[in-house]
Design a protein around this motif. Structure first.
Motif, PDB file in Angstrom:
ATOM      1  N   ARG A   1       0.834  -1.213   0.000  1.00  0.00           N
ATOM      2  CA  ARG A   1       0.000   0.000   0.000  1.00  0.00           C
ATOM      3  C   ARG A   1       0.861   1.253   0.000  1.00  0.00           C
ATOM      4  O   ARG A   1       0.553   2.241  -0.682  1.00  0.00           O
ATOM      5  CB  ARG A   1      -0.929   0.008   1.207  1.00  0.00           C
ATOM      6  CG  ARG A   1      -2.133  -0.873   1.065  1.00  0.00           C
ATOM      7  CD  ARG A   1      -3.172  -0.567   2.124  1.00  0.00           C
ATOM      8  NE  ARG A   1      -2.621  -0.294   3.440  1.00  0.00           N
ATOM      9  CZ  ARG A   1      -2.610  -1.169   4.445  1.00  0.00           C
ATOM     10  NH1 ARG A   1      -3.098  -2.369   4.284  1.00  0.00           N
ATOM     11  NH2 ARG A   1      -2.101  -0.826   5.610  1.00  0.00           N
TER      12      ARG A   1
ATOM     13  N   ASP B   1       2.208   1.795  -3.462  1.00  0.00           N
ATOM     14  CA  ASP B   1       1.178   2.348  -4.339  1.00  0.00           C
ATOM     15  C   ASP B   1       0.928   3.825  -4.051  1.00  0.00           C
ATOM     16  O   ASP B   1       0.736   4.620  -4.972  1.00  0.00           O
ATOM     17  CB  ASP B   1      -0.123   1.567  -4.186  1.00  0.00           C
ATOM     18  CG  ASP B   1      -0.068   0.199  -4.829  1.00  0.00           C
ATOM     19  OD1 ASP B   1       0.820  -0.019  -5.684  1.00  0.00           O
ATOM     20  OD2 ASP B   1      -0.908  -0.657  -4.477  1.00  0.00           O
TER      21      ASP B   1
ATOM     22  N   ARG C   1       6.712   1.508 -11.404  1.00  0.00           N
ATOM     23  CA  ARG C   1       6.833   0.650 -10.222  1.00  0.00           C
ATOM     24  C   ARG C   1       7.614   1.375  -9.138  1.00  0.00           C
ATOM     25  O   ARG C   1       8.473   2.201  -9.427  1.00  0.00           O
ATOM     26  CB  ARG C   1       7.567  -0.633 -10.621  1.00  0.00           C
ATOM     27  CG  ARG C   1       7.574  -1.698  -9.565  1.00  0.00           C
ATOM     28  CD  ARG C   1       8.098  -3.002 -10.113  1.00  0.00           C
ATOM     29  NE  ARG C   1       9.548  -2.903 -10.263  1.00  0.00           N
ATOM     30  CZ  ARG C   1      10.280  -3.730 -10.995  1.00  0.00           C
ATOM     31  NH1 ARG C   1       9.702  -4.681 -11.669  1.00  0.00           N
ATOM     32  NH2 ARG C   1      11.584  -3.595 -11.063  1.00  0.00           N
TER      33      ARG C   1
ATOM     34  N   ARG D   1       3.809   5.773  -5.492  1.00  0.00           N
ATOM     35  CA  ARG D   1       3.694   5.795  -6.955  1.00  0.00           C
ATOM     36  C   ARG D   1       2.653   6.821  -7.391  1.00  0.00           C
ATOM     37  O   ARG D   1       2.882   7.620  -8.297  1.00  0.00           O
ATOM     38  CB  ARG D   1       3.333   4.407  -7.475  1.00  0.00           C
ATOM     39  CG  ARG D   1       3.313   4.308  -8.987  1.00  0.00           C
ATOM     40  CD  ARG D   1       3.086   2.881  -9.459  1.00  0.00           C
ATOM     41  NE  ARG D   1       1.879   2.285  -8.942  1.00  0.00           N
ATOM     42  CZ  ARG D   1       0.662   2.453  -9.479  1.00  0.00           C
ATOM     43  NH1 ARG D   1       0.524   3.214 -10.537  1.00  0.00           N
ATOM     44  NH2 ARG D   1      -0.380   1.864  -8.959  1.00  0.00           N
TER      45      ARG D   1
END
Length: 120
Positions: free
Chosen positions: A8, A11, A38, A14
């Protein structure tokens, strides 16, 4: 459970970096369409390796210099956006997989497949 939290966090980093990279004013960074493909963060959240794919990059060496110059600002903005104990140091890598995929797609399209014409 720790891997879910780390996933998490990756993400979130990102998502925030993809938003922030569009706001960088350095012309060396704004060379094309930048995608964050990524993010891998170490378990202690000290370092984050960020893979970027740039469509239409003119000069990779200058792009890397611009990223290094903007990394302090990106880290500060990331720290203010995310509520983390430590804001990771950002290490940028260039991801050439999208360019390679487009090249291979182009090669496949150029192939002359006479078998489909013979069957019709």
């Amino acid at each position: 459970m720790a891997s879910n939290k780390l996933a998490r966090t990756n993400d979130d980093i990102r998502f925030c970096l993809s938003r922030l990279l569009g706001q960088v004013k350095d012309p060396r960074v704004q060379q094309g369409m930048i995608s964050v493909t990524r993010v891998e963060t170490t378990g202690d959240l000290r370092y984050a390796k960020v893979w970027l794919s740039v469509l239409g990059m003119e000069n990779e060496k200058e792009f890397r210099r611009g990223l290094k110059s903007a990394s302090g600002w990106l880290r500060r903005e990331l720290g203010s956006s995310l509520n983390l104990r430590y804001t990771p140091e950002l290490v940028f890598e260039i991801d050439h997989s999208i360019e390679q995929g487009a090249y291979i797609s182009g090669l496949i399209e150029k192939l002359d497949t006479g078998s489909s014409e013979d069957e019709a």
